[in-house]
Structures are given as structure tokens and as C-alpha cells.
Design a protein around this motif. Sequence first.
Motif, PDB file in Angstrom:
ATOM      1  N   GLY A  58       0.770  -1.161   0.081  1.00 16.24           N
ATOM      2  CA  GLY A  58       0.026  -0.149   0.005  1.00 16.24           C
ATOM      3  C   GLY A  58       0.821   1.340   0.100  1.00 16.24           C
ATOM      4  O   GLY A  58       2.139   1.108   0.376  1.00 16.24           O
ATOM      5  N   VAL A  59       0.387   2.452  -0.487  1.00 17.06           N
ATOM      6  CA  VAL A  59       0.921   3.618  -0.674  1.00 17.06           C
ATOM      7  C   VAL A  59       0.432   4.645   0.215  1.00 17.06           C
ATOM      8  O   VAL A  59      -1.003   4.771  -0.037  1.00 17.06           O
ATOM      9  CB  VAL A  59       1.195   4.022  -1.849  1.00 17.06           C
ATOM     10  N   ILE A  60       1.299   5.596   0.971  1.00 15.82           N
ATOM     11  CA  ILE A  60       0.727   6.402   1.766  1.00 15.82           C
ATOM     12  C   ILE A  60       1.092   7.935   0.847  1.00 15.82           C
ATOM     13  O   ILE A  60       2.338   8.119   0.513  1.00 15.82           O
ATOM     14  CB  ILE A  60       1.511   6.609   3.085  1.00 15.82           C
ATOM     15  N   GLY A  61       0.185   8.614   0.271  1.00 14.85           N
ATOM     16  CA  GLY A  61       0.288   9.699  -0.481  1.00 14.85           C
ATOM     17  C   GLY A  61      -0.446   9.691  -1.678  1.00 14.85           C
ATOM     18  O   GLY A  61      -1.356   8.750  -1.893  1.00 14.85           O
ATOM     19  N   ALA A  62      -0.380  10.690  -2.457  1.00 17.97           N
ATOM     20  CA  ALA A  62       0.748  11.887  -2.343  1.00 17.97           C
ATOM     21  C   ALA A  62      -0.176  13.141  -1.915  1.00 17.97           C
ATOM     22  O   ALA A  62      -1.129  12.810  -1.391  1.00 17.97           O
ATOM     23  CB  ALA A  62       1.148  12.009  -3.782  1.00 17.97           C
ATOM     24  N   ALA A  63       0.690  14.293  -1.942  1.00 18.36           N
ATOM     25  CA  ALA A  63       0.257  15.453  -1.332  1.00 18.36           C
ATOM     26  C   ALA A  63      -0.879  16.070  -2.257  1.00 18.36           C
ATOM     27  O   ALA A  63      -1.802  16.467  -2.090  1.00 18.36           O
ATOM     28  CB  ALA A  63       1.317  16.245  -0.877  1.00 18.36           C
TER      29      ALA A  63
ATOM     30  N   PRO B 172      -3.520  -0.417  -2.937  1.00 16.52           N
ATOM     31  CA  PRO B 172      -4.167   0.575  -2.286  1.00 16.52           C
ATOM     32  C   PRO B 172      -3.442   1.706  -2.018  1.00 16.52           C
ATOM     33  O   PRO B 172      -2.421   1.521  -1.659  1.00 16.52           O
ATOM     34  CB  PRO B 172      -4.785  -0.088  -1.225  1.00 16.52           C
ATOM     35  N   GLN B 173      -4.102   2.968  -1.945  1.00 15.41           N
ATOM     36  CA  GLN B 173      -3.482   4.382  -1.871  1.00 15.41           C
ATOM     37  C   GLN B 173      -4.337   5.116  -0.930  1.00 15.41           C
ATOM     38  O   GLN B 173      -5.463   5.340  -1.037  1.00 15.41           O
ATOM     39  CB  GLN B 173      -3.268   5.016  -3.182  1.00 15.41           C
ATOM     40  N   ILE B 174      -3.524   5.670   0.290  1.00  8.14           N
ATOM     41  CA  ILE B 174      -4.258   6.402   0.884  1.00  8.14           C
ATOM     42  C   ILE B 174      -3.493   7.678   0.918  1.00  8.14           C
ATOM     43  O   ILE B 174      -2.426   8.038   1.581  1.00  8.14           O
ATOM     44  CB  ILE B 174      -4.414   5.977   2.347  1.00  8.14           C
ATOM     45  N   SER B 175      -4.086   8.817   0.698  1.00  2.50           N
ATOM     46  CA  SER B 175      -3.619  10.336   0.723  1.00  2.50           C
ATOM     47  C   SER B 175      -3.960  10.937   2.080  1.00  2.50           C
ATOM     48  O   SER B 175      -4.925  10.798   2.602  1.00  2.50           O
ATOM     49  CB  SER B 175      -4.066  11.117  -0.565  1.00  2.50           C
ATOM     50  N   TYR B 176      -2.898  11.723   2.212  1.00  2.00           N
ATOM     51  CA  TYR B 176      -3.231  12.606   3.493  1.00  2.00           C
ATOM     52  C   TYR B 176      -3.227  14.232   3.060  1.00  2.00           C
ATOM     53  O   TYR B 176      -3.370  14.808   4.196  1.00  2.00           O
ATOM     54  CB  TYR B 176      -1.632  12.539   4.351  1.00  2.00           C
TER      55      TYR B 176
ATOM     56  N   TYR C 113     -10.734   5.946  -9.878  1.00  2.16           N
ATOM     57  CA  TYR C 113      -9.843   5.860  -8.912  1.00  2.16           C
ATOM     58  C   TYR C 113     -10.225   5.049  -7.768  1.00  2.16           C
ATOM     59  O   TYR C 113     -10.388   5.365  -6.640  1.00  2.16           O
ATOM     60  CB  TYR C 113      -9.356   7.243  -8.322  1.00  2.16           C
ATOM     61  N   ASP C 114     -10.409   3.633  -7.969  1.00  2.11           N
ATOM     62  CA  ASP C 114     -11.114   2.695  -7.206  1.00  2.11           C
ATOM     63  C   ASP C 114     -10.208   2.228  -5.981  1.00  2.11           C
ATOM     64  O   ASP C 114     -10.776   1.919  -5.116  1.00  2.11           O
ATOM     65  CB  ASP C 114     -11.829   1.721  -7.828  1.00  2.11           C
ATOM     66  N   PHE C 115      -8.941   2.415  -6.099  1.00  2.00           N
ATOM     67  CA  PHE C 115      -8.053   1.941  -4.983  1.00  2.00           C
ATOM     68  C   PHE C 115      -7.523   3.097  -4.391  1.00  2.00           C
ATOM     69  O   PHE C 115      -6.478   3.000  -3.462  1.00  2.00           O
ATOM     70  CB  PHE C 115      -6.954   1.405  -5.860  1.00  2.00           C
ATOM     71  N   PHE C 116      -7.951   4.358  -4.737  1.00  4.08           N
ATOM     72  CA  PHE C 116      -7.628   5.636  -3.983  1.00  4.08           C
ATOM     73  C   PHE C 116      -8.666   5.866  -2.963  1.00  4.08           C
ATOM     74  O   PHE C 116      -9.702   5.992  -2.874  1.00  4.08           O
ATOM     75  CB  PHE C 116      -7.662   6.752  -4.814  1.00  4.08           C
ATOM     76  N   SER C 117      -8.093   6.253  -1.451  1.00  2.53           N
ATOM     77  CA  SER C 117      -8.764   6.514  -0.336  1.00  2.53           C
ATOM     78  C   SER C 117      -7.950   8.028   0.068  1.00  2.53           C
ATOM     79  O   SER C 117      -6.903   8.094  -0.255  1.00  2.53           O
ATOM     80  CB  SER C 117      -8.900   5.498   0.682  1.00  2.53           C
ATOM     81  N   ARG C 118      -8.542   8.670   0.941  1.00  4.84           N
ATOM     82  CA  ARG C 118      -7.947   9.848   1.717  1.00  4.84           C
ATOM     83  C   ARG C 118      -8.530   9.904   3.096  1.00  4.84           C
ATOM     84  O   ARG C 118      -9.668   9.727   3.375  1.00  4.84           O
ATOM     85  CB  ARG C 118      -8.147  10.955   0.774  1.00  4.84           C
TER      86      ARG C 118
END
Length: 875
Positions: A128-133, A151-155, A168-173
Motif C-alpha cells: 500500500g502507498v501513503i500519499g501523495a500530497a 491501495p493508496q491513502i492520501s493525507y 480511482y477505485d484504489f484511492f482513499s484519503r
Amino acid sequence: VCLRIPTDPQAAPEYAHSIRLDGDIILGGLFPVHARGDRGTPCGELKKEKGIHRLEAMMFAIDLINKDPELLPNITLGARILDTCSRDTYALEQSLTFVQALIERDGSDVRCANGDPPIFTKPDKIVGVIGAAASSVSIMVANILRLFKIPQISYASTAPELSDNTRYDFFSRVVPPDSYQAQAMMDIVTAMEWNYVSTLASEGNYGESGVEAFIQISRETGGVCIAQSLKIPREPRPGEFDKIIRRLLETSNARAIIMFANEDDIRRVLDAAKRNNQTGHFLWVGSDSWGSKISPVIGQERVAEGAITILPKRASVDAFDRYFRSRSLSNNRRNVWFAEFWEENFNCKLGMHGKRPGSLKKCTGLEKVGRDSSYEQEGKVQFVMDAVYAMAHALHRMHRELCYGYPGLCPRMANNIDGKELLNHIRAVNFNGSAGTPVVFNENGDAPGRYDIFQYQITNRSTTEYRVIGSWTNKLHLKVEAMRWRMGDPTFPASVCSLPCRTGERKKVVKGVPCCWHCERCEGYHFQASEFTCELCPYEKRPDANRTGCTPIPIIKLEWHSPWAIVPVFIAMLGIIATSFVIVTFVRYNDTPIVRASGREMSYVLLTGIFLCYAITFLMIATPDVGVCSLRRIFLGLGMCFSYAALLTKTNRIHRIFEQGKKSVTAPRFISPASQLVITFSLISVQLLGVFVWFAVDPPHTVVDYGEQRTQDPTAARGVLKCDISDLSLICSLGYSILLMVTCTVYAIKTRGVPETFNEAKPIGFTMYTTCIIWLAFIPIFFGTSQSAERMYIQTTTLTISLSLSASVSLGMLYMPKVYIILFHPEQNVPKRKRSFKAIVTAATMSGKLTQKGGDRPNGEVKTELCESMETNSE
């Protein structure tokens, strides 16, 4: 090409621009450690807060999770952190590192020099990836990560476009999307009662998507119009910002400016407004890119005063402050960019190979963050930690499901972690984040919208601060009393195209711009039915004072105290007194010669008619009801009918006597008192019959006439309470009496040659002439005032006075001389000797001849004798 597995991966060249932390499960990280480079170089200067603070927050969160015995026990999290350099294309290149392990390498045609097959370095498998900005970076990276189901979780990425779960089905924030922010800004604009605003966006996903979301909400909700929607180019030319300010001033009424722009653009827009002397004109509403940052407003505090900004609700993480303040060159070797941060933060250089040129002081390595440099926790630190914890909680749920009771990673997770399954666990997490607020995701992977609302204020001591004036969590909570505007002015400034219309005015909207309108007063009897329409009040109503509704028109009638009533009542009362006096006198002296010579029966009928003519005044002024209207119909023409029927009978009798005398010495028929009464009442019965037919055809009732006094000014409008007697009905009712009057006048003219005072022929003649003049004057006055606002008063007064004058003429000419003789000259009230009808007629004939020849004897003696003898003979 043959590669060797490096013994020290930390020092390996391929990791020179990334951070690698070993672990059982490796998370990717994307942070803008450096700014966008100039002149084609990918990376520029170091970002101390947005870069270093945030990546340290990720490593700090991983440290905490690895120490937590409850969360992922016996499992160590590792990380591979990359620098995006704030550029989407560069970030895409870097993110290929995350998918290397998922790309199969074909080495069948590759051989080393000794003929052995090559040994490839096994890349880290990123789960999984944390980001991007930046949203633009997240969009670019999300497109490749979804191909490999990572999966990707943006901050920090807030573009509404990323809420599209089909792309962007694998994108969360863990931050709310700008669609929530746009809704919060719309609620602020609505709460401030601003309906005419302009928008300003930096070119790119963040700015354009935010403004588009705001415009879309304005279309859906209505009530807010966009005057202009301007865009700041990525590479603005000289004078671009002055041009933007001039464009905004073209719609100067749209003072509120909705800004989705990066902080550099915000600063340059404020600077351009200051250069163009527009301090205090614009009302800035900034997105979270402005938030509570100092850098955009330094040196231009006055032009930024009153700006309302928005920022996702956040809290400072005290544990991170302690952690970061304790970082040093010796204990933070895992951060490959920390040495560069050290030089930047303490404004020094590290040895011969320091990156900062020039004659700066040399770093000692003993400097301390927060002591030897300013330190304030970057605003997104909380969200970085929440993103890492969200990934950890999802992995924990997945481990509990796939490896229940198994310490560490079981084979099902060690060999391959299914990205789709992990995504489902991410979307299902629910825990309290580092700020104590719940971390949850909706079906699109978005966090709930929670914002703080700030206003940039200048206090009386000339100090500046961002003050919290409210919050937004699905709805706005605004502390209006905490807001301050230019120079401490608490009043709300306006940003409207047109001022609100006053009550009683409708809006005439300018075509195509629903927030701009002209105000038109609802005139006449129209009231403001809605914001945009005026409608006519019902006929019996008029607009109220505010013209927002209708009120009943006041109903009036002729009042007793009105001057229009006092005069006719006074005349009528005098007439009734005078008539009563004559009747009493005649009754008292009923058997005296003058009374008997006047024809007692006909005199009493005539006096009754005169009395009724006076009395009708009171019925005409009385408040109309069914009873009063019935009596008006009966007595309106009855008094005149009595009077003129009696006078007509008298003049007809005189005419017949003298006409008969020319032909024969025999007396004509029906000249006795009884015959005269029968003739009189026969004439009166015709009037009564007409009235009864009128009753049968149209029963009497009252009506309210709203047309009579319906003036152009509704405030003067009145409804007149009256009987249902139309002008035509009135004339018909009086018409018969007028016919009798005209006929009586004709006979009076015919009998003008008879001896004077013979049966009052000449007084009757003068009475009828005068009466005709009165009624000839009445008709034009009555009908000529039919359009007057005072019609009711004029016509009623005219009618009653005409009736009273007619009665007064009859009373004065026919009876006052007799009353005078009866009371003051009783010596003349003596009987004369009787003569036969033949003698009377002969005397009358001779009298006529003598009159023609100018006879010697005074006329009065002969005529008086003839009159009295005729009356005596006829009885």
C-alpha cells in the motif's frame, strides 16, 4: 548485465534518493520533499515542513505501530519513501519503484560473462502507498497503482475528481474532498448573504476542480451567481496578476472572491490588489491551501484583512513534537534528506560537501530543533499519521481474518497480499485518529468533511492573527459576533449585484443573471404576490401599507354628523316643524272660513305629502338595512305623489269649472270634496302599485358599492354601503311624481286667467313654476356628479334638499298666507254670502271681461267674493 546483491542496501546507489525501512510488510510513501525545479530540472529547494515534517510523521507512526502490542502483533511494518518533487510526471517515474516486484523479468536471453544466468535484485513488494500530497500527483500515481491493485491513502489530496470510484477505485484519503470544502465555502457565502461572487483558481487539478465544485453547488442550490471565473496560469507572465485584479474590478459589486489557489499565487494576487490600491475592497474566501498560513499574507496584512479561510479540522500531535525536537544528525541517519534539512533549518553548512554554498557558518551537529530554530508542526502531520494507522488497522483486520491465531505473517499473507481484499478492509476501518476524531471512509474512499473556519484579523494593537470563527461538519456553525472587518468594523460588507427590493416591490430579473434585478413598485391596487410578481387585489380589497397583501376596503355610509347630512337634516327639521305648525293651526281653526275655503280634505292630503317630503330626508341618511331600504322605496316618491296628486286634482277642478262655465250653467261632475279625495288617492295608488311591483321583481337589500369611491390612490378607496336603488330605479320612482308635477304645471298655466286667489290657482301656478325650476336644476347636478368620488354625499344631499325645497315652496306659497291671516288678521276670516253656481260663473265671466277692459272696481273685492262664494256653494 549482471548485478550483485548489495550488502548495505542503505548505501546502495539505487536508494540514494529514497528512504528504505525494513519490515515484514512494506508501505510506500510519497512526499514533496523538494519543490518543483526550474528550467527543466525536476527538483528544486527543500520543503522543510511539507516535506520533512510529513515524511518524519510517517516514520514516527510506523515506529509507534511496531511498538504497539495490540496492533499488528509480531508483524513489523517497513517503508519505502520517495520524493515527488511536487511534480506529477516526476512522481510517476518514482512510483514505478512500487510496482517493480509485480513485473516479471524475463532473463532467458541474458547471460553473465562466465555463462551463468544473471541474479536480479529482488525489489520490495509494496502492499500500500501513503500519499501523495498534491492532487495532480495523486491522480497521476493512482492511475498506475490501480493497474497493479495497490491501495493508496492520501493525507492531503482534496480534488473532487478523486472521488470518482470508477476511475480511482484504489484511492482513499483521510482528508475530506474539496466538494465538501466547496459546500462549506458556499454555506459561508450564503450565511454572509452574498449572492454575487467571483472565483479564482490556480491552473491544475486542485484549483480547477475546487472552483468547478463550487460552481456546480451554486447551480444546484441557486441564490449565488458567479460574476467571473478566472484562472491563474501555471507559468504567469509579467503583469498577469494586475490583469486579474482589473478583470475582477469589472464586476465591482462582486467583492467576494472565492479562491482555490496555491500559496504562491495567493501571495501574488494580494500583492497585485495592494499595488492597484484595492485594500479593503475585496472580500477573500480562501480554501485550505490558504488556511492559516502566514507566508501568503506577510507584508500585505491590510489587503488580506477580513479574509475568511477554511482548513480541515486538525490538532497538533504533541508526541510528534517531542519526537521531532529530539531528532539530530546522529540519531536520524535513516532520513537521507535530514542533512539537507539540517543545513536549511539552521542556516549552516555541513563540511566540505555541504549542499549550501557560500561562506555560511559550519554546522556543529549539536544544534537543536525548536531551540536554535523556529519550529511549528506542519498542519498535515495528523493526517499523515492517520493514513499510516488506517493502513495498519486494515492490515490488522486482514491478518485477523486470514491468519487468526497465527503469530506473525501466515503463508496466505506472506506470499501475496491481495490488494482488492486489503482495499475492502481499508474502507471498513473505524478508529479514533491522532486528533481524537474518528477515521472512517465512505464508499468513494473519502473522509467526512470537518473544517475549521478562520478569519484573518488585525487587532487594535495592530497585531495580526487567524482567529477561529466557526466550524463546518455537514453544516455550518458560524460565530458571527467573532467576525471583524476593516479597522474593526463589525458590520457585514455586501457582495451583491442588486440590493434587496423593499416590501411591495417586485424583482425584474436581468436576463441570464438571476442575482441582478431592477425593483419595480407594485402600483395601484396591485400587491406583491411573490418575489417576482404583482397581482391585483380582489375587488373588495386594497393593498396593505407594505403592499405584501390585501386588506378589506373600509365601508362607509353617510353619517349624521357629516356636513353633507347636517344641512339637509336642518332644513328637513325646520320644514317638519313648519308643516306640523300649519297642520295644528288648520286643525285648531278647522271650521273657519279660510280653512273651509281652502278645501280641508285636500289641504290635509297636501300637507301630508309635504310632511313626507321632509321626512324622507331621515330615511335617506339613515344606515341602510333591509327595513330602511324598504321604507326608502315606499316613501321616496310617495311624498311628492301626495303633494302633486292633490295639487293636480285642485288645478284640474278649477280648470273644469271655468271651462264648463263657458258652455253651460250646470256645474261639472266630480267637484265635491269626496270626489276630489277619490281622484287624489286613485292617482296615489298608481305610485303604490308601481312600488309593490318593484318589491316583487327585486326585493330590497343592501349592497356595498366599491366602484363609487375607487380612487387611483388605494388608501383613499372606500366601499359605500347603500340600498340597491340604482339611478334608473330612483328616476323611475320619482318619474311618476314628476309626471304629476308637469301635468299640474300645465293646468296651472291653463288656469292662470281665472280670478286671483280663486281656489289658489295663481299660488299653485307659482308653486309649480318654482318646483319645475328646482327639479330642472336637480337633474344635471344629480347625474353630473355620477363620476365624482363624493357622489354618494352630493347626490343624497341634492335629492333631499330638492325634496325639502319643493315642499317648502308649496308650504310657503299655499299655506303660510292663510296661517298669517288666521293668526294675525282674524277679522278677515269671516264668511261671505252664498251665491248660486250660475251667479258665480256669470260673475267670473264678467270679471274676465272687466279685466280686459280695465274695470273700475278693484279686482280683489270681486275675486275674493267669487272665490269664497264658489267654495261655499260647492260644499
